[in-house]
Design an enzyme around this catalytic site. Structure first.
Site, PDB file in Angstrom:
ATOM      1  N   TYR A 166       0.837  -1.210   0.000  1.00 19.32           N
ATOM      2  CA  TYR A 166       0.000   0.000   0.000  1.00 19.32           C
ATOM      3  C   TYR A 166       0.874   1.263   0.000  1.00 19.32           C
ATOM      4  O   TYR A 166       0.616   2.220  -0.738  1.00 19.32           O
ATOM      5  CB  TYR A 166      -0.903  -0.036   1.230  1.00 19.32           C
ATOM      6  CG  TYR A 166      -1.963   1.032   1.282  1.00 19.32           C
ATOM      7  CD1 TYR A 166      -3.012   1.052   0.368  1.00 19.32           C
ATOM      8  CD2 TYR A 166      -1.946   2.005   2.286  1.00 19.32           C
ATOM      9  CE1 TYR A 166      -4.005   2.018   0.434  1.00 19.32           C
ATOM     10  CE2 TYR A 166      -2.936   2.966   2.366  1.00 19.32           C
ATOM     11  CZ  TYR A 166      -3.958   2.976   1.444  1.00 19.32           C
ATOM     12  OH  TYR A 166      -4.933   3.948   1.524  1.00 19.32           O
ATOM     13  N   LYS A 170       0.955   4.162  -2.892  1.00 26.95           N
ATOM     14  CA  LYS A 170       0.571   5.534  -2.561  1.00 26.95           C
ATOM     15  C   LYS A 170       1.727   6.510  -2.748  1.00 26.95           C
ATOM     16  O   LYS A 170       1.515   7.677  -3.101  1.00 26.95           O
ATOM     17  CB  LYS A 170       0.038   5.592  -1.128  1.00 26.95           C
ATOM     18  CG  LYS A 170      -1.300   4.886  -0.943  1.00 26.95           C
ATOM     19  CD  LYS A 170      -2.376   5.448  -1.874  1.00 26.95           C
ATOM     20  CE  LYS A 170      -3.750   4.882  -1.591  1.00 26.95           C
ATOM     21  NZ  LYS A 170      -4.787   5.408  -2.523  1.00 26.95           N
TER      22      LYS A 170
END
Length: 294
Positions: A166, A170
């Site tokens: 993640y 991001k």
């Protein structure tokens, strides 16, 4: 914002839903996109997007639902094309689509790495690419106002325990935004990143005793005004930025920059680095930064 045409990807829950409702409340025509998955990306439910669109219409706004996966390039092109066909234009895209599949790096399933990166990074680029292609074509005839794309990142971009996949996705969003904003500025298109902070389904994946806040303390609705601002003409020439919104705070993040530098005529060697790097080059810079990533 009367007449502004907006797509909100991931608009079926949480921050995306709050943004869709905020935009519609200011007179925008909103296309609510959502695949209707769980937080882990499993499943599919068209009623999720339709439910938000129906609520907006019941409140007197104008909204349609569009069910699909924005990490699919063909679907992303169809989403942009259908919006233009329906409303005659596209002014703004906000992309909140994202999933979580957490795990320590040494245990992370390769499929969970791929799924999270595809959804959170490719899922930002595919609709951005399709929107920019459309806006470049339309810009040849002259815009009546700037267009805008808002890619949603997360605080995990700075590093987060158990979220290598993640965090990588991001952080990739931020580099993408810096690149594409430069490419599209002459075409009157703004491209920004938002790091939002609000209670969502993702927050609920954290054990209750470790959650950083409650929904009452950090409601997702408090992020939505920043989204509306970036969709509006008031944000003219705001582009290439990483912005923050959460609770009662909004702000602008700095871009990465070289913190310290050392020069060795003729080039550095292992011996000279061992002798000088810590004190003479790094100086006061913290070289053990793990605590920042919890």
């Amino acid at each position: 914002m009367d007449g502004t045409v907006c797509i909100v990807a991931g608009g079926g829950n949480g921050l995306g839903e709050a943004a869709a409702r905020e935009l519609a409340a200011h007179g925008a025509r909103v296309v609510v996109n959502d695949l209707g998955t769980g937080v882990d990306g499993e499943g599919s439910d068209p009623s999720v997007a339709e439910g938000v669109a129906e609520d907006i219409r019941d409140d007197g706004g104008e909204a349609t639902a569009h069910h699909g996966d924005v990490s699919d390039f063909e679907y992303a092109e169809r989403l942009i094309g259908d919006t233009v066909t329906e409303y005659g234009r596209l002014d703004f895209v906000a992309n909140f689509a994202g999933i979580l599949r957490d795990g320590m790096s040494y245990k992370l399933d390769p499929e969970d790495w791929t799924a999270v990166v595809e959804n959170n990074l490719t899922g930002q680029f595919a609709p951005l690419r399709a929107a920019c292609e459309h806006w470049r074509e339309m810009g040849e005839y002259g815009f009546d106002r700037q267009r805008s794309y808002l890619a949603v990142s997360a605080g995990a971009a700075r590093g987060n325990l158990g979220q290598a996949n993640y965090a990588a996705a991001k952080a990739g969003v931020l580099g993408m935004v810096r690149s594409v904003s430069t490419e599209m500025y002459r075409s009157d298109v703004r491209v920004n990143a938002l790091v939002p902070n609000g209670y969502t389904r993702m927050t609920e994946t954290v054990p209750e005793e470790h959650r950083p806040y409650t929904r009452e303390e950090m409601p997702p609705e408090k992020v939505a005004p920043m989204v509306a601002y970036l969709a509006s003409e008031a944000a003219e020439d705001v582009t290439g930025c990483t912005l923050y919104a959460g609770g009662d705070r909004v702000g602008v993040f700095s871009d990465p920059e070289l913190q310290t530098v050392g020069v060795e005529p003729g080039g550095w060697t292992l011996d000279s680095l061992a002798e000088h790097f810590r004190e003479d080059v790094a100086g006061d810079a913290d070289l053990t930064r793990t605590d920042a990533h919890f």
